[in-house]
Design an enzyme around this catalytic site. Sequence first.
Site, PDB file in Angstrom:
ATOM      1  N   GLN A 118      -8.095   1.113  -2.874  1.00 31.76           N
ATOM      2  CA  GLN A 118      -7.522   1.832  -1.740  1.00 31.76           C
ATOM      3  C   GLN A 118      -6.008   1.880  -1.890  1.00 31.76           C
ATOM      4  O   GLN A 118      -5.373   0.859  -2.132  1.00 31.76           O
ATOM      5  CB  GLN A 118      -7.901   1.096  -0.446  1.00 31.76           C
ATOM      6  CG  GLN A 118      -7.009   1.367   0.738  1.00 31.76           C
ATOM      7  CD  GLN A 118      -7.213   2.749   1.334  1.00 31.76           C
ATOM      8  OE1 GLN A 118      -8.263   3.347   1.169  1.00 31.76           O
ATOM      9  NE2 GLN A 118      -6.213   3.249   2.019  1.00 31.76           N
ATOM     10  N   LEU A 119      -5.432   3.065  -1.752  1.00 27.65           N
ATOM     11  CA  LEU A 119      -3.973   3.191  -1.854  1.00 27.65           C
ATOM     12  C   LEU A 119      -3.411   4.006  -0.702  1.00 27.65           C
ATOM     13  O   LEU A 119      -3.905   5.079  -0.378  1.00 27.65           O
ATOM     14  CB  LEU A 119      -3.578   3.863  -3.172  1.00 27.65           C
ATOM     15  CG  LEU A 119      -3.580   3.011  -4.438  1.00 27.65           C
ATOM     16  CD1 LEU A 119      -3.096   3.852  -5.611  1.00 27.65           C
ATOM     17  CD2 LEU A 119      -2.716   1.777  -4.298  1.00 27.65           C
ATOM     18  N   ARG A 120      -2.357   3.479  -0.081  1.00 24.87           N
ATOM     19  CA  ARG A 120      -1.539   4.266   0.852  1.00 24.87           C
ATOM     20  C   ARG A 120      -0.069   4.174   0.457  1.00 24.87           C
ATOM     21  O   ARG A 120       0.771   4.812   1.054  1.00 24.87           O
ATOM     22  CB  ARG A 120      -1.749   3.790   2.288  1.00 24.87           C
ATOM     23  CG  ARG A 120      -1.030   2.514   2.647  1.00 24.87           C
ATOM     24  CD  ARG A 120      -1.131   2.243   4.143  1.00 24.87           C
ATOM     25  NE  ARG A 120      -0.178   1.256   4.613  1.00 24.87           N
ATOM     26  CZ  ARG A 120      -0.480   0.011   4.961  1.00 24.87           C
ATOM     27  NH1 ARG A 120      -1.725  -0.408   4.866  1.00 24.87           N
ATOM     28  NH2 ARG A 120       0.446  -0.806   5.408  1.00 24.87           N
ATOM     29  N   ASN A 121       0.236   3.320  -0.526  1.00 28.75           N
ATOM     30  CA  ASN A 121       1.583   3.154  -1.054  1.00 28.75           C
ATOM     31  C   ASN A 121       1.616   3.629  -2.501  1.00 28.75           C
ATOM     32  O   ASN A 121       0.570   3.751  -3.147  1.00 28.75           O
ATOM     33  CB  ASN A 121       2.005   1.681  -1.000  1.00 28.75           C
ATOM     34  CG  ASN A 121       2.513   1.275   0.371  1.00 28.75           C
ATOM     35  OD1 ASN A 121       3.363   1.938   0.946  1.00 28.75           O
ATOM     36  ND2 ASN A 121       1.982   0.185   0.905  1.00 28.75           N
TER      37      ASN A 121
ATOM     38  N   ASP B 286      -3.600  -8.765   2.549  1.00 29.81           N
ATOM     39  CA  ASP B 286      -3.185  -7.960   3.702  1.00 29.81           C
ATOM     40  C   ASP B 286      -3.667  -6.517   3.590  1.00 29.81           C
ATOM     41  O   ASP B 286      -2.902  -5.573   3.805  1.00 29.81           O
ATOM     42  CB  ASP B 286      -1.663  -8.007   3.853  1.00 29.81           C
ATOM     43  CG  ASP B 286      -1.202  -7.519   5.229  1.00 29.81           C
ATOM     44  OD1 ASP B 286      -1.922  -7.777   6.207  1.00 29.81           O
ATOM     45  OD2 ASP B 286      -0.135  -6.893   5.319  1.00 29.81           O
TER      46      ASP B 286
ATOM     47  N   ALA C 141      -4.856  -3.026   4.357  1.00 32.13           N
ATOM     48  CA  ALA C 141      -4.758  -2.111   5.512  1.00 32.13           C
ATOM     49  C   ALA C 141      -4.011  -2.723   6.688  1.00 32.13           C
ATOM     50  O   ALA C 141      -4.207  -2.324   7.834  1.00 32.13           O
ATOM     51  CB  ALA C 141      -6.154  -1.646   5.965  1.00 32.13           C
TER      52      ALA C 141
END
Length: 431
Positions: free
Chosen positions: A214-217, A310, A312
């Site tokens: 999962q990536l948001r950065n 940590d 999400a």
Amino acid sequence: MSKLVPPHGGKGLVIRLLEGAEREEELKKAQGLKQVPITSRERGDLIMIGTGGFSPLDGFMTRADWKGVCENFLLADGTFWPVPVTMSVTKEDAAEIKEGDEIALYDPKGDEIMATMKVTEKWEKTEEDKKWECELVYKGQGEDSADDKFWKVALEDHPGVKMVMAEKEVCLAGPVKVLSEGEFPTKYKGIYMRPAEARAEFEKRGWKTVGALQLRNPMHRSHEFLAKIAIEVLDGVFIHSLIGSLKPGDIPAEVRVKCIDTLIEHYFVKENVVQGGYPLDMRYAGPREALLHATFRQNYGVSHMIIGRDHAGVGDFYGLFEAQEIFDRIPYADESCPEPGKALICQPLKIDWTFYCYKCDGMASLRTCPHSKEDRVILSGTKLRKALSEGQPIPDHFGREEVLAILREYYENLTEKVEIKMQKAASGDAM
């Protein structure tokens, strides 16, 4: 016969997206229906329902579903589900809608009708209901979630809590027929993937076990290390980026995608990696969102969800490894489960805090590195964004130079900058 894990819920992929003549006919009908505006979060949820990403959901939740999910991680029919998926309207709009009516769901930002919905239930979500949901779904074990602190800071500092508290007074439940995937298929062509497309790609490669990152950065050395651990123990890794909306200060999807492309080109065996994107907005629900990530990734054919430090999270609302620990408290599909299809099959791939260690002369984790904090380069997306935003030097071994060059160019061209708050999990103070 597919070797991949089956979709969640035991019903196969529940696809509510219409195409071709069927879509055109429904779109024509939608023009004459009451048009109800939806939020960015609801839009992302709707697209996921449409493509089968949220299987077995076929629409927005009833009150019984919402209550069961908040309390027990279960829909009313006993299917595992970790996070509410609801849609709200004003009291004024609700007064014009009767149970049994069909309505059109309208995206004001994109100026298009996204779906039609058969309203099977109208239910009120009071301010107390919203607070109850926030305390069960968004409150964790970190400092900011302490009983005497949570509501003092959450309304300002927790994007997920702010989203819930901003919901309108009445929720509508019922099945949907989705008419659009918005801009995602064109804006992110080759990256945006439906679950069926991801499954087809994994099957073409002969994969049975797949790990999702999962990536948001932007992808830094720690992310790269996590992905490579998964490749070592599974058939392949799915680098799956959120391409929906983020909080202010986060880096946009097109920049993150460019960074991943660069890393795959120079630092991965391409046959073992698939990059994809999905259209949700981040909820920042920490442990609960980690479970959601595993649940919908199962629909994409993923057998293992990579869960690191940590996951999400936001601020200091969650314990460092709370998102790993929550997986030990939910039912899985095994012989003890009377209806295995309703339980979660996708397993967590739990990985300890990772970093670059000068003495180890490479990437390591708390499980493998015996050295002190002073010997380590603490890696985090927040720390990277803060340094780049403020023009600070990036420590050696924090990221690949090819990626840092892309990020520096992005920050140099920013006209407005958002202050990046540093939490303990990102700074390394909690190590």
